[in-house]
Design a protein around this motif. Sequence first.
Motif, mmCIF file in Angstrom:
data_model
loop_
_atom_site.group_PDB
_atom_site.id
_atom_site.type_symbol
_atom_site.label_atom_id
_atom_site.label_comp_id
_atom_site.label_asym_id
_atom_site.label_seq_id
_atom_site.Cartn_x
_atom_site.Cartn_y
_atom_site.Cartn_z
ATOM 1 N N ILE A 1 -24.636 65.794 -64.088
ATOM 2 C CA ILE A 1 -25.220 66.476 -65.241
ATOM 3 C C ILE A 1 -24.462 67.771 -65.494
ATOM 4 N N GLU A 2 -24.091 67.971 -66.749
ATOM 5 C CA GLU A 2 -23.302 69.130 -67.138
ATOM 6 C C GLU A 2 -23.961 70.446 -66.715
ATOM 7 N N PHE A 3 -23.126 71.439 -66.435
ATOM 8 C CA PHE A 3 -23.623 72.773 -66.108
ATOM 9 C C PHE A 3 -24.124 73.454 -67.375
ATOM 10 N N ASN A 4 -25.297 74.064 -67.283
ATOM 11 C CA ASN A 4 -25.867 74.804 -68.403
ATOM 12 C C ASN A 4 -26.733 75.907 -67.822
ATOM 13 N N SER A 5 -26.383 77.147 -68.143
ATOM 14 C CA SER A 5 -27.066 78.278 -67.509
ATOM 15 C C SER A 5 -28.550 78.349 -67.858
ATOM 16 N N ASN A 6 -28.970 77.677 -68.924
ATOM 17 C CA ASN A 6 -30.389 77.687 -69.300
ATOM 18 C C ASN A 6 -31.244 76.820 -68.382
ATOM 19 N N PHE A 7 -30.637 75.790 -67.790
ATOM 20 C CA PHE A 7 -31.414 74.830 -67.019
ATOM 21 C C PHE A 7 -30.887 74.599 -65.602
ATOM 22 N N THR A 8 -29.667 75.033 -65.312
ATOM 23 C CA THR A 8 -29.092 74.828 -63.983
ATOM 24 C C THR A 8 -29.654 75.859 -63.012
ATOM 25 N N ILE A 9 -30.261 75.381 -61.926
ATOM 26 C CA ILE A 9 -30.776 76.296 -60.896
ATOM 27 C C ILE A 9 -29.962 76.211 -59.613
ATOM 28 N N LEU B 1 -45.193 73.776 -54.446
ATOM 29 C CA LEU B 1 -45.333 74.146 -55.853
ATOM 30 C C LEU B 1 -46.681 73.721 -56.415
ATOM 31 N N ALA B 2 -47.142 72.547 -55.980
ATOM 32 C CA ALA B 2 -48.422 72.044 -56.487
ATOM 33 C C ALA B 2 -49.578 72.927 -56.046
ATOM 34 N N LYS B 3 -49.427 73.557 -54.901
ATOM 35 C CA LYS B 3 -50.489 74.425 -54.389
ATOM 36 C C LYS B 3 -50.443 75.809 -55.030
ATOM 37 N N SER B 4 -49.232 76.280 -55.293
ATOM 38 C CA SER B 4 -49.081 77.633 -55.821
ATOM 39 C C SER B 4 -49.167 77.692 -57.341
ATOM 40 N N HIS B 5 -48.916 76.534 -57.982
ATOM 41 C CA HIS B 5 -48.894 76.461 -59.448
ATOM 42 C C HIS B 5 -47.872 77.431 -60.033
ATOM 43 N N VAL B 6 -46.785 77.651 -59.293
ATOM 44 C CA VAL B 6 -45.697 78.502 -59.763
ATOM 45 C C VAL B 6 -44.518 77.602 -60.106
ATOM 46 N N TYR B 7 -44.193 77.523 -61.393
ATOM 47 C CA TYR B 7 -43.110 76.629 -61.817
ATOM 48 C C TYR B 7 -41.873 77.395 -62.244
ATOM 49 N N ASN B 8 -41.994 78.726 -62.423
ATOM 50 C CA ASN B 8 -40.834 79.570 -62.696
ATOM 51 C C ASN B 8 -39.969 78.994 -63.806
ATOM 52 N N SER B 9 -40.526 78.888 -64.983
ATOM 53 C CA SER B 9 -39.812 78.282 -66.120
ATOM 54 C C SER B 9 -38.429 78.870 -66.287
ATOM 55 N N SER B 10 -37.438 77.990 -66.472
ATOM 56 C CA SER B 10 -36.043 78.404 -66.497
ATOM 57 C C SER B 10 -35.548 78.731 -67.885
ATOM 58 N N ASN B 11 -36.361 78.535 -68.915
ATOM 59 C CA ASN B 11 -35.841 78.783 -70.265
ATOM 60 C C ASN B 11 -36.848 79.583 -71.089
ATOM 61 N N ILE C 1 -31.538 71.133 -61.505
ATOM 62 C CA ILE C 1 -31.925 71.604 -62.829
ATOM 63 C C ILE C 1 -33.433 71.806 -62.890
ATOM 64 N N GLN C 2 -33.866 72.564 -63.904
ATOM 65 C CA GLN C 2 -35.301 72.754 -64.108
ATOM 66 C C GLN C 2 -35.593 73.071 -65.557
ATOM 67 N N LYS C 3 -36.661 72.504 -66.049
ATOM 68 C CA LYS C 3 -37.283 72.923 -67.298
ATOM 69 C C LYS C 3 -38.788 72.878 -67.079
ATOM 70 N N ASP C 4 -39.409 74.046 -67.086
ATOM 71 C CA ASP C 4 -40.851 74.141 -66.861
ATOM 72 C C ASP C 4 -41.222 73.475 -65.533
ATOM 73 N N ASN C 5 -42.086 72.475 -65.551
ATOM 74 C CA ASN C 5 -42.542 71.830 -64.312
ATOM 75 C C ASN C 5 -41.657 70.675 -63.872
ATOM 76 N N PHE C 6 -40.571 70.424 -64.614
ATOM 77 C CA PHE C 6 -39.658 69.323 -64.277
ATOM 78 C C PHE C 6 -38.439 69.853 -63.536
#
Length: 206
Positions: A146-154, A196-206, A167-172
């Motif tokens: 998958i291509e590098f993209n600073s908005n979604f690449t973690i 993550l399921a316990k903390s409910h912290v998804y740290n949205s990347s965008n 990669i990440q977008k919201d909870n994915f």
Amino acid sequence: MIGIVYYGAGNIFSLKAALDRLDLSYGMIHNAKDFDQYDCYIIPGVGHAGTAMQKLKDTALIPAIIQLKKPVLGICVGMQLLSNHSEEGDSKLTGIIPLETKLFSETLQVKVPHTGWNKVFSNPDNPLFKDIPKDSHFYFVHSYYIEFNSNFTIAATEYGIKFSSAIQKDNFYGVQFHPEKSGIAGEQLIKNFAQLAKSHVYNSSN
């Protein structure tokens, strides 16, 4: 509890073995109603992205997956399924994360498939990589990336080209490597995902 999306295109044995080692409870998801039983989800996958996508369509799970609000982790081809499109079979994928899956070019002068251990340079602030050194090694087996993209690449990895190894977008979330085969670092990542399921912290990347 972790729900494993079962659609006939994943290496379920090694994943289940890793979850057993970590004493993490899990079950299999066969239909849309099964999602309600679990706190987070893993989409495994090996082989051809187009074939995996067709199998996922055959299960009629795609609409439910797209609507999920709890943490989701795609592994290897399971990560690629989260993208828009794959050059493998010119396949349209779920489009959950607006990125492209591409074939390693012969012009890069690297051996394909990319197989073995490689460094993963991760974002240490992302909860998926908590307590994992930012240049840890993980195990890869893949011909497409998958291509590098600073908005979604973690996390990124170099193999002739810099690509998205996570990669990440919201909870994915998605990881190109196999955490279940990546020793201590891989096991820590799986534990972090379960947390993550316990903390409910998804740290949205965008």
